[in-house]
Design an enzyme around this catalytic site. Structure first.
Site, short mmCIF file in Angstrom:
data_model
loop_
_atom_site.label_atom_id
_atom_site.label_comp_id
_atom_site.label_asym_id
_atom_site.label_seq_id
_atom_site.Cartn_x
_atom_site.Cartn_y
_atom_site.Cartn_z
N TRP A 102 -1.40 -2.21 5.23
CA TRP A 102 -2.68 -2.63 4.67
C TRP A 102 -3.20 -3.89 5.34
O TRP A 102 -4.43 -4.06 5.49
CB TRP A 102 -2.56 -2.80 3.15
CG TRP A 102 -2.30 -1.48 2.51
CD1 TRP A 102 -1.14 -1.04 1.93
CD2 TRP A 102 -3.19 -0.36 2.46
NE1 TRP A 102 -1.26 0.26 1.51
CE2 TRP A 102 -2.50 0.70 1.82
CE3 TRP A 102 -4.50 -0.16 2.88
CZ2 TRP A 102 -3.10 1.95 1.60
CZ3 TRP A 102 -5.09 1.09 2.66
CH2 TRP A 102 -4.39 2.11 2.02
N ASP A 172 -5.57 -9.94 -0.44
CA ASP A 172 -5.69 -8.58 -0.98
C ASP A 172 -4.51 -8.37 -1.92
O ASP A 172 -3.42 -8.01 -1.51
CB ASP A 172 -5.66 -7.56 0.16
CG ASP A 172 -5.57 -6.12 -0.34
OD1 ASP A 172 -5.74 -5.90 -1.57
OD2 ASP A 172 -5.32 -5.22 0.48
N LYS A 196 -3.52 -0.05 -9.48
CA LYS A 196 -2.09 -0.37 -9.55
C LYS A 196 -1.76 -1.06 -10.89
O LYS A 196 -0.96 -0.58 -11.66
CB LYS A 196 -1.67 -1.29 -8.41
CG LYS A 196 -2.30 -0.99 -7.06
CD LYS A 196 -1.65 0.13 -6.32
CE LYS A 196 -2.16 0.21 -4.90
NZ LYS A 196 -1.57 1.29 -4.12
#
Length: 361
Positions: A102, A172, A196
């Site tokens: 990511w 992030d 999440k």
């Protein structure tokens, strides 16, 4: 059908009490006679919901008044590009710390809008450890420093907030937000896809220092400008009302759990229980991540013989343990232990792993 233990990396488990409440309220929310999805986002009832959700998240994370809280759309991936559009001017550079998939994607998507400088990475270790802070080649003139505190695929996590001086730190936090207390004042921007630890996919929560909202100097449509979203209370366009509603219920649930300190203690205990089972298996199971970089949220592990992988997944699913297959980039297994995954789920997984090893050793 009974509920299973859900170890999915995302979209992931939601607290059962939140789902049950949403189920009860689905057809008649707050006495309105309609679903929350059917009501105007500018109506009194939804405006009250939105304000309550923001107040709850501010209380949970101790967010000061000089930070805006935005409820946006697009997933974190959209904001990989939108962040440099808002935080950097034409010709600016930004530092990126790349510690997994990511982080790589964030840097790649930012490249059309800012000169991306990878100030540190751990590619040479297969993203199994973190680059030492002393090795980071940071530029004090950078528009910002971006990093990913927790990498879901490789299972590595920063356990302390890095010091980057006066340059705004952008994080992030899609996979670890609200899993422990956050010192918001250490950051310029925190952003997270909801799927999440917050709610359903399609919602992004952003915490941004207000002075950074004034940075955007390049031409862009209002829909991409964070300052316009902030000025309109995240209702510049029709928001994801269902996601916002479920996020609000989840924030209430977090407060009922005792807040982020209590949630952190439970998450630490869950992760410790699973890592202990892996490390004490005499090599039957292995976790490849450096000890000081192990994630509390995402635990990848391999079996001593990968020929057993398919059988492990087949039997675990039959035992009510869902989504344990590892990402294709890493292989093996992965158990995601987000806030809504109870201790009992980890205990069931550990018991299954021990039983599987005894039967297929």
């Amino acid at each position: 059908m009974s509920r299973i233990w859900n170890f999915s990396a995302g979209p992931a488990a939601l607290p059962q009490v939140v789902l049950e409440r949403a189920q009860r309220e689905l057809l008649n929310w707050n006495g309105s006679g309609a679903s929350v999805m059917e009501l105007s986002h500018r109506g009194k009832l939804f405006m009250e919901l939105a304000a309550r959700a923001e107040n709850d998240v501010r209380e949970l994370a101790d967010i000061p008044a000089d930070y805006a809280v935005l409820f946006l759309q697009g997933g974190a991936t959209q904001h990989f590009a939108q962040l440099p559009m808002n935080l950097a001017s034409q010709g600016d550079s930004a530092d990126y710390i790349v510690t997994g998939h990511w982080g790589e994607k964030a840097a790649s998507e930012a490249a059309p809008y800012v000169n991306v400088h990878v100030a540190a990475h751990s590619r040479d270790t297969g993203y199994m450890q973190l680059p030492p802070r002393a090795s980071w080649a940071l530029d004090p003139r950078a528009a910002y420093v971006h990093y990913t505190p927790n990498e879901t695929i490789h299972g590595v996590e920063f356990h302390e907030v890095p010091d980057v001086g006066q340059v705004p730190l952008v994080a992030d936090m899609s996979s670890d937000i609200f899993s422990r207390p956050i010192d918001v004042r250490r950051f310029g921007v925190i952003y997270a896809g909801a799927q999440k630890n917050i709610g359903p996919s399609g919602l992004v929560v952003m915490i941004v220092r207000r002075d950074l909202l004034e940075r955007a100097s390049r031409p862009m449509a209002k829909i991409f400008r964070y300052a316009d979203h902030a000025a309109n209370d995240s209702m510049l366009n029709t928001p994801n009302t269902w996601g916002w509603y479920l996020a609000g219920l989840t924030f209430e649930w977090m407060k009922e759990q005792g807040g982020l300190a209590a949630i952190a203690a439970r998450n630490d205990a869950k992760a410790a229980k699973l890592y202990r089972a892996i490390d004490s298996s005499n090599g039957y199971y292995r976790n490849p991540v450096a000890l000081d970089a192990r994630s509390r949220m995402n635990v990848p592990f391999t079996l001593h013989d990968d020929k057993l992988d398919a059988l492990f997944l087949q039997e675990s699913e039959a035992a009510g343990l869902l989504a344990l297959k590892g990402h294709k980039a890493v292989g093996g297994m992965r158990a995601s232990l987000y806030n809504a995954v109870p201790v009992e789920a980890v205990e069931a997984l550990v018991a299954f792993m021990q039983d599987f090893a005894a039967r297929h050793g």
